[in-house]
Write an enzyme that holds these catalytic residues in place. Structure first.
Site, PDB file in Angstrom:
ATOM      1  CD  GLU A 216       2.171  -8.720  -5.283  1.00  0.00           C
ATOM      2  OE1 GLU A 216       1.859  -7.577  -4.946  1.00  0.00           O
ATOM      3  OE2 GLU A 216       3.039  -9.394  -4.683  1.00  0.00           O
TER       4      GLU A 216
ATOM      5  N   GLY B  26       0.821  -1.198   0.000  1.00  0.00           N
ATOM      6  CA  GLY B  26       0.000   0.000   0.000  1.00  0.00           C
ATOM      7  C   GLY B  26       0.856   1.250   0.000  1.00  0.00           C
TER       8      GLY B  26
ATOM      9  CB  SER C 124     -25.248  -7.608 -22.666  1.00  0.00           C
ATOM     10  OG  SER C 124     -24.150  -8.478 -22.435  1.00  0.00           O
TER      11      SER C 124
ATOM     12  CB  VAL D 270     -18.100 -13.434 -22.129  1.00  0.00           C
ATOM     13  CG1 VAL D 270     -17.691 -14.693 -21.377  1.00  0.00           C
ATOM     14  CG2 VAL D 270     -17.484 -13.427 -23.511  1.00  0.00           C
ATOM     15  CG  ASP D 271     -18.847 -10.772 -18.022  1.00  0.00           C
ATOM     16  OD1 ASP D 271     -17.996 -11.647 -18.272  1.00  0.00           O
ATOM     17  OD2 ASP D 271     -18.577  -9.572 -17.893  1.00  0.00           O
ATOM     18  CB  SER D 272     -25.223 -11.384 -19.575  1.00  0.00           C
ATOM     19  OG  SER D 272     -24.971 -11.273 -20.971  1.00  0.00           O
ATOM     20  CB  ALA D 273     -23.612 -15.626 -22.612  1.00  0.00           C
TER      21      ALA D 273
ATOM     22  CE1 TYR E  10       1.276   1.064   5.560  1.00  0.00           C
ATOM     23  CE2 TYR E  10      -0.219  -0.798   5.812  1.00  0.00           C
ATOM     24  CZ  TYR E  10       0.205   0.458   6.196  1.00  0.00           C
ATOM     25  OH  TYR E  10      -0.435   1.112   7.232  1.00  0.00           O
TER      26      TYR E  10
END
Length: 561
Positions: free
Chosen positions: A209, A88, A262, A265-268, A120
């Site tokens: 990371e 942070g 829509s 991809v997400d809604s499907a 941090y």
């Protein structure tokens, strides 16, 4: 739909079990006392914090992000197997710096929960447990070598005593707490790795990371599996089975559900999952509001019918919406107009479903993703409120309370790449899974100014179709996160067919990204851009100039409006 820090995340179950904590702490929702191993990441504002969560999940372990000032009740409620303290921008030695709850370290030690502090987070460990952190004489930023102790717990598996890592700090630990040992230093002599194996507390001043840390992921793997002893129980198959069970339980045997698709991809994927859970009690609608790409309605409806076998009603509302958008040039007014009209269509569809089935739909499916949840919950020290509204194409324009829906968000704890993997498990066609994101307001935010002026919609559809087809023919489509054309509200002088022209200018944009939160512009070969520009100017009437956007995010956003 506002999301706040007080909303507990849903933790999917997995076959890999862990021992119940001895103090009877609350288990993760849906997980039970012997649910999956869960890594809690406390967010103190680092630009890399989301990467920690991603890397842990990539290793097969479920990870959830909480704000750094989360209460002990919220932390223990997730029954964590490991807690990671993120980096942070704050300084732990300054008044008001964000910190963990006072009983955090005693609780973790008593319950044998390993703790890893990063940047941090390491400094917070040092400061809270009796050490000292001060501003460094020389700040360390970027890629640089560090030297580690191979007889340590953190690096006992390492053969090489040196590695390149990514640094980003202006403070350093000058005195370690009792029981801690320095097991890594930078070239400048700064402490970059500490450990107290007796208390199971570890710290890294660098960022394991990020990909610039050459063995960072190996260090995280060693910490999770060899030091913390967690199990790799996180997989998309587990998520699929768990979410289907959750939807079945939540909806019950008789309720009906609505989903607005829509074409993205997400809604499907969300709709496909819910359909597997409740079958034809799911009612999907796809609204053509006149702001879709070339042949979008035809292509999307065919995919829904032929490949996903979803019950979808297509609603053509283009005449009404475009009539309301005519003359509107302010970007925010355009968005609000689109959102308000969508609500009207949604009310009509809800009434239609109720008339057809005799049952009033009470649930709404949304394809909300984890980055939306994270963005709604800024970390402490960011001077932002802890509750922000999700972007408009995820909260469906801000649903009025009178619609009376309860939300179903089966993808709420997943990143975009995880959603794509989930879709493939459910046999969503790969060509659809890899589709580039498309904004909720559609082409309205890709036409600067009045969307109804001077044939703008027809022009941008033609330009976009040529551009995307050229990208696909060059084999570049899957290398690009998002590519699209923009209609600019300007004209330029040109020469076409030995005649002077005064025609439209269009912009092209292509970016690379992992999650859309940051992005770089895609570096096409000059020959490719030359060919695309020529093809557009030759085939699209009223276009005589093409420009390419070479701005990253930040400072720019992905879309132009």
């Amino acid at each position: 739909v506002p999301l706040s820090h007080t909303t507990p995340p849903l933790v999917p179950m997995a076959p890999a079990a862990k021992k119940a904590k001895t103090d009877g702490a609350a288990a993760p929702p849906g997980g039970g006392a012997t649910g999956p191993d869960t890594v809690v990441v406390l967010d103190y504002g680092s630009q890399y914090t989301q990467l920690i969560t991603r890397r842990v999940r990539e290793l097969g372990v479920y990870s959830v992000l909480l704000p750094g000032d989360a209460s002990m009740e919220r932390i223990t409620g997730l029954n964590p197997s490991v807690v990671i303290l993120s980096g942070g921008p704050n300084s732990v030695h300054l008044a008001g710096a964000p910190t963990v709850p006072p009983t955090f370290f005693t609780y973790c030690e008593a319950n044998k929960i390993p703790v890893l502090g990063i940047c941090y987070g390491m400094q917070l460990i040092v400061q809270m447990l009796g050490g000292e952190v001060k501003p460094a004489d020389v700040a360390e930023y970027g890629r640089m070598p560090v030297h580690t102790e191979n007889d340590s717990t953190l690096y006992g598996q390492e053969m090489d005593k040196s590695q390149q890592v990514w640094m980003s700090h202006g403070d350093e630990a000058v005195k370690l707490p009792d029981g801690f040992r320095c097991v890594g230093k930078s070239d400048a002599g700064a402490v970059v790795a500490i450990e107290d194996p007796a208390r199971n507390i570890y710290g890294l001043q660098y960022h394991p990371e990020v990909t610039h840390s050459e063995r960072g992921k190996d260090t995280l793997r060693h910490f999770l599996f060899n030091i913390a002893g967690v199990g790799a129980g996180w997989s998309m198959q587990n998520v699929l089975e768990e979410q289907i069970a959750i939807v079945k339980e939540k909806v019950g045997p008789t309720a009906h559900v609505i989903c607005a698709l829509s074409g993205g991809v997400d809604s499907a994927v969300a709709a496909t999952l819910v359909h597997k859970a409740i079958g034809d009690r799911l009612h999907c609608c796809f609204v053509d509001n006149g702001l879709l790409r070339h042949k979008e309605q035809e292509r999307v409806m065919k995919m829904f019918k032929d490949h996903l076998h979803l019950p979808v009603t297509c609603i053509d509302d283009s005449v009404r919406l475009l009539g309301k958008l005519a003359g509107v040039t302010d970007p925010e007014k355009k968005r609000k107009c689109i959102g308000a009209q969508f609500i009207e269509v949604f009310k009509e569809y809800k009434a239609e479903v109720e008339a057809k089935t005799g049952v009033r739909p009470t649930f709404l499916v949304q394809g909300t993703l984890y980055p939306d949840v994270i963005e709604s919950c800024p970390p402490p020290g960011s001077d932002q409120k802890h509750s922000h509204t999700i972007k408009s194409h995820h909260n469906v324009g801000g649903l009025p309370k009178e619609l009376g829906f309860e939300l179903i968000e089966p993808l709420r704890m997943l990143f975009k790449d995880e959603v794509r993997k989930l879709g493939l498990l459910m046999d969503v066609p790969p060509a659809f899974i890899q589709r580039h994101p498309f904004p909720g307001p559609g082409l309205a935010v890709r036409i600067l100014g009045d969307v109804c002026a001077e044939g703008a919609l027809e022009t941008i559809r033609a330009v976009d179709e040529i551009y995307i087809n050229c990208i696909k023919e060059a084999g570049l489509y899957d290398q690009i996160w998002q590519a699209f054309a923009v209609f600019l509200p300007i004209k330029s002088v040109g020469v076409q067919g030995d005649q002077r022209t005064h025609s439209h200018v269009v912009g092209l944009r292509a970016i690379t990204s992992q999650d859309g939160m940051t992005a770089d512009w895609f570096q096409f070969e000059p020959k490719f851009l030359q060919d695309v520009s020529a093809k557009i100017c030759n085939e699209v009437k009223n276009v005589n100039r093409v420009v390419y956007d070479i701005t990253s995010k930040p400072p720019s956003t992905v879309e132009w409006e």
